[in-house]
Design an enzyme around this catalytic site. Structure first.
Site, short mmCIF file in Angstrom:
data_model
loop_
_atom_site.label_atom_id
_atom_site.label_comp_id
_atom_site.label_asym_id
_atom_site.label_seq_id
_atom_site.Cartn_x
_atom_site.Cartn_y
_atom_site.Cartn_z
N SER A 106 27.94 86.49 -28.40
CA SER A 106 26.74 86.27 -27.58
C SER A 106 26.43 87.53 -26.75
O SER A 106 26.16 88.58 -27.32
CB SER A 106 26.95 85.01 -26.73
N ASP A 156 20.95 77.50 -33.72
CA ASP A 156 21.24 78.12 -32.42
C ASP A 156 20.01 78.03 -31.53
O ASP A 156 18.96 78.62 -31.85
CB ASP A 156 21.64 79.59 -32.66
N HIS A 187 24.97 77.62 -30.89
CA HIS A 187 25.40 78.89 -30.31
C HIS A 187 26.93 78.99 -30.28
O HIS A 187 27.46 80.09 -30.18
CB HIS A 187 24.81 79.01 -28.90
C1 MLT Z 1 22.25 87.58 -23.65
O1 MLT Z 1 21.81 87.43 -22.53
O2 MLT Z 1 22.93 88.54 -24.00
C2 MLT Z 1 21.89 86.53 -24.64
O3 MLT Z 1 20.82 85.79 -24.18
C3 MLT Z 1 23.03 85.63 -24.94
C4 MLT Z 1 23.59 84.98 -23.70
O4 MLT Z 1 24.39 85.60 -23.04
O5 MLT Z 1 23.26 83.83 -23.41
#
Ligand code: MLT
Length: 205
Positions: A106, A156, A187
């Site tokens: 992520s 996701d 996710h």
């Molecule tokens: C981010 O902010 O890098 C992406 O939206 C993924 C997350 O951290 O939720």
């Protein structure tokens, strides 16, 4: 005196020349991905920093203005800062800096993708779970020797399928060897992600 690695981090020495650079998701910490790292490669060293940016008390690797809307200046500065940390950690722990594989989830996958684009010399390969396009560089890096595996979730809610697909196009257009796999998940990581990524990692030298 060697430079001191200046992120809070965990380092677990392994038996092989490879080091996995473990990069957690929003709200995670340096311990989160250690078990996954061990599952991906039981022999590798593990280097796992904690992101320095705090969003409502949750650690991240760079600032964002909203969900999926990144502070691009901060992202670029943090990418350099993280790359410099990896160099100083490699010196400090005397690890082989030509076999560093990023494993990001992520937010951690997004800064790993940014490192590929802006500091490609740091990584030989990357495993990117639930990644987005962090930003599009003005000048494409040369990624001809880089191997990248992208794991996306079909349902996701945070990362629509167009994001990993565009990221793959961007990395391939810069010459990287990229594999993408979609999983029946959202996710969250699934055991299948780890199994398939581990098999892919085994095919690399
Ligand atoms: C981010 O902010 O890098 C992406 O939206 C993924 C997350 O951290 O939720």
């Amino acid at each position: 005196m060697r430079p001191q690695p200046d992120f809070i981090h965990e380092f677990v020495r392994g038996k092989s020349e490879r080091t996995l650079l473990l990069l957690h998701g929003t709200g995670g910490n340096e311990r989160d991905l250690l078990p996954f790292g061990r599952e991906l490669d039981p022999e590798a060293s593990l280097l796992s920093p904690r992101g320095k940016v705090l969003e409502s008390g949750m650690a991240r690797f760079f600032r964002r203005l909203a969900e999926g809307v990144f502070d691009l200046e901060d992202l670029q500065n943090r990418t350099q800062e993280l790359a410099d940390f990896v160099i100083s950690a490699a010196q400090h722990y005397e690890i082989d800096n030509i076999h560093i594989v990023a494993v990001g989830y992520s937010n951690g996958a997004n800064i790993a993708a940014s490192m590929l684009l802006f500091r490609p010399e740091i990584l030989s390969a990357a495993i990117l779970f639930r990644a987005m396009v962090p930003l599009v560089p003005e000048t494409k890096p040369n990624l001809h020797s880089k191997h990248v595996w992208v794991g996306a979730g079909i349902s996701d809610p945070i990362v629509p399928a167009s994001e990993p697909t565009q990221l793959v196009e961007l990395l391939r257009s810069a010459g990287a060897d990229v594999t993408i796999r979609f999983f029946q998940s959202g996710h969250q990581l699934t055991p299948a992600d780890i199994d398939v990524a581990r098999d892919w990692l085994r095919t690399l030298n």
